[in-house]
Design an enzyme around this catalytic site. Structure first.
Site, PDB file in Angstrom:
ATOM      1  CB  SER A 163      -8.014   3.665   3.109  1.00 36.58           C
ATOM      2  OG  SER A 163      -7.116   3.068   4.025  1.00 36.58           O
TER       3      SER A 163
ATOM      4  CE  LYS B 250      -3.829   2.016   2.738  1.00 36.72           C
ATOM      5  NZ  LYS B 250      -4.665   1.840   3.943  1.00 36.72           N
TER       6      LYS B 250
ATOM      7  CB  SER C 247      -8.239   0.752   6.000  1.00 37.91           C
ATOM      8  OG  SER C 247      -8.981   1.938   6.060  1.00 37.91           O
TER       9      SER C 247
END
Lengths: 95, 485
Positions: free
Chosen positions: B154, B79, B178
């Protein structure tokens, strides 16, 4: 829970966040709406309940007071928007 | 040519160890898949193809010399909230558009030392704030199961990358759900470890008392393997908790008969659809068949968790994001008369709407006159929520709930109403508030769209929830379904 335009501008100034008139209006409505939902907290009895800042209880973390390697000056400054020699170049704080 | 779209970490590791495929061949196969598929789903923010092939060559040399671990030569995606030395790290924000970290996050360091191959950085909601990846300042990632829908957030880019077979594993971060919510939306496995188990050094901070890094994989066995590599004490993170070294992979298998599962009834209210409820009920029957004892229980303060989260997380964010002032790194607006104007303009242009909204919310909650009424009250309710979990774990080995209240929603569907978006994380948020471990596994489908099953454990009981998740996958097939992309 209705925030005033002045309150929104005050919060933005505290946060050093530039917002324009349209954003003031939008944020005023959205923040008021969100905070309105949060009145649910007042229904929870917290008398004699201590606050929790971190969920995992920890004691102080002690370290030896000895130098360890750190980033080189050029690495520290490698992402600087502006530099002068080995310094970050910034605008004058006092003029 | 190897077909990588369904390959697991364990399968890839076996092929590499047996020298049936080289890491360079494997990496090329993933890069080809990324070329073919990523334009449709846009999971990756930055493709690191040259680096990947160089790392793959190094991995092949290691394997040839007999120095091979479970992850050596296996491609992975990070990420874009994790600092990667020499690789652009944007946090999907204009503020960090050109930021190249001079160091690796602790988890990146750990995985690099085991010889993984970094194929890219994944798109995300800006500064990890959001539930749909629509808040990326660059583009919206699409759900591989239906590209008109969101992948969750997210860590939507990381989840979509694994679901679409762009890498067998990815790392994400989880502040209020997330990792688990996008795992549920994309039908992969996502684990949020106990707060303090995985070092947050080099994770770009959102809400420091809630953030935790964890893995996305196709199945639970892979997840345990990646957790083995990233868990462990790190003196550079003052909240890292010393724990005895644990083999999470080695704990899998064996019977779960007699384990007690609590099912908190409050997690089936609050907008949970009938489709999701039916899938979770079916999953609970699977656990019953495996010999687990299932019992309904109550966590009465659950309905206050969302408010606690949206006061504490923005408060911490408003402090963490104060560092973005246009001086040391990141975007800098210069064309103004004064230093204060430059700072305000830098932050006005550098941050997107959701980040601004949360900075405002947090600044308000911490401001004079409101601090006790909002922030302190939320921290006290946090204690109440944690105590309710502690009481439940005196009776149960684990709790099972839906991961998300609905199947993945349409792109744009909740964009105009922030509060309705916040409700997407209603089932995952309490776990972060209490610092517990939680895993989302594939729990079923409704009309072709994935449904996640969340298993929550007591602090540092990752072994228990991984074992329960693994047991479920031994008798179900949901995790073997692939999106048609």
């Amino acid at each position: 829970m209705e925030l005033s335009k002045q309150e929104v501008l005050h919060i933005a100034r505290l946060a050093r966040l530039g917002i324009d008139d349209a954003e003031v209006d939008r944020l005023r409505g959205q923040l008021s709406d969100i905070l309105g939902h949060f009145t649910v907290l007042s229904h929870v009895n917290t008398e004699n309940v201590p606050p929790t800042a971190h969920t995992i209880a920890q004691s102080n973390v002690l370290g030896y007071d000895k130098p360890t390697p750190c980033l080189a000056t050029d690495q520290v400054l490698s992402n600087a928007p502006e530099r002068e020699g080995d310094y970050f170049r910034i605008r004058a704080v006092l003029e | 040519m190897i077909d990588v779209k369904s390959l697991t970490v364990i399968e890839a590791g076996k092929l590499l160890k047996a020298k049936e495929v080289s890491s360079v061949e494997l990496t090329r196969a993933y890069l080809d898949r990324i070329d073919a598929v990523d334009p449709k789903i846009q999971a990756l923010m930055t493709l690191t193809d040259e680096l990947a092939l160089a790392q793959a060559k190094e991995a092949d040399a290691r394997i040839a010399g007999g120095d091979v671990e479970a992850l050596t030569g296996v491609p992975i995606v990070f990420k874009d909230v994790l600092c990667t030395k020499g690789i652009r790290t944007t946090c999907s924000s204009k503020m960090l558009e050109n930021f190249i970290p001079p160091y690796d996050a602790a988890v990146v360091e750990r995985l690099r030392s085991r010889g993984v191959v970094i194929v890219g950085k994944a798109n995300m909601d800006e500064f990890a704030m959001g539930s749909s990846t629509e808040n990326s300042a660059y583009f919206t990632t699409r759900n591989p199961w239906d590209i008109s829908r969101v992948p969750g957030g997210s860590s939507g880019g990381s989840a979509a990358a694994v679901a679409a077979g762009l890498a067998p594993a990815a790392l994400g971060s989880d502040t209020g759900g997330s990792i688990r919510q996008p795992a549920a939306f994309c039908s992969v496995v996502g684990l949020k470890p106990t707060y303090g188990l995985v070092s947050r050094f080099g994770l770009i901070a959102f809400a420091s008392s809630l953030d935790q890094i964890g893995p996305f994989t196709r199945d639970v066995a892979d997840n345990a393997l990646v957790l083995n590599a990233i868990a462990g004490y790190d003196p550079r993170d003052s909240t890292s908790v010393p724990q005895p070294e644990t083999d999470y992979y080695g704990c899998l298998g064996g019977s779960v008969k007699g384990m007690k599962i609590g099912v908190p009834k409050e997690y089936f209210a609050q907008g949970v659809t009938l489709q999701v409820k039916a899938a979770v009920d079916t999953a609970l029957r699977v656990y019953e068949d495996l010999g687990c004892e299932i019992e309904e229980c109550s966590l009465p303060t659950t309905d206050a968790a969302l408010a606690v989260y949206y006061i504490i997380a923005p408060s911490e964010a408003s402090a963490n994001l104060a560092r973005y002032d246009g001086v040391k790194y990141g975007y800098s607006f210069k064309d103004t008369d004064s230093m204060w104007q430059a700072m305000e303009k830098t932050r006005a242009i550098g941050f997107g709407p959701e980040v601004k909204r949360r900075i405002m919310l947090g600044t308000y909650a911490l401001s004079a006159g409101y601090y006790d009424a909002w922030y302190v009250k939320a921290q006290k309710v946090r204690t109440v929520i944690r105590r309710e979990f502690d009481a439940a774990f005196e009776r149960y080995d684990a709790l099972v709930t839906p991961t998300a209240p609905t199947v993945p929603f349409k792109i744009g569907e909740k964009a105009a109403d922030p509060f309705s978006m916040y409700l997407s994380d209603i089932c995952t948020i309490p776990v972060n508030i209490a610092g517990l471990p939680g895993i989302s596994i594939q729990g079923g489908f409704a009309e072709g769209l994935p449904i996640g099953l969340q298993i929550i454990g007591k602090p540092f009981a990752e072994k228990t929830i991984l074992k329960l998740g693994h047991a479920f996958q031994q008798v179900t097939e949901w995790h073997k379904r692939l999106p048609n992309i």
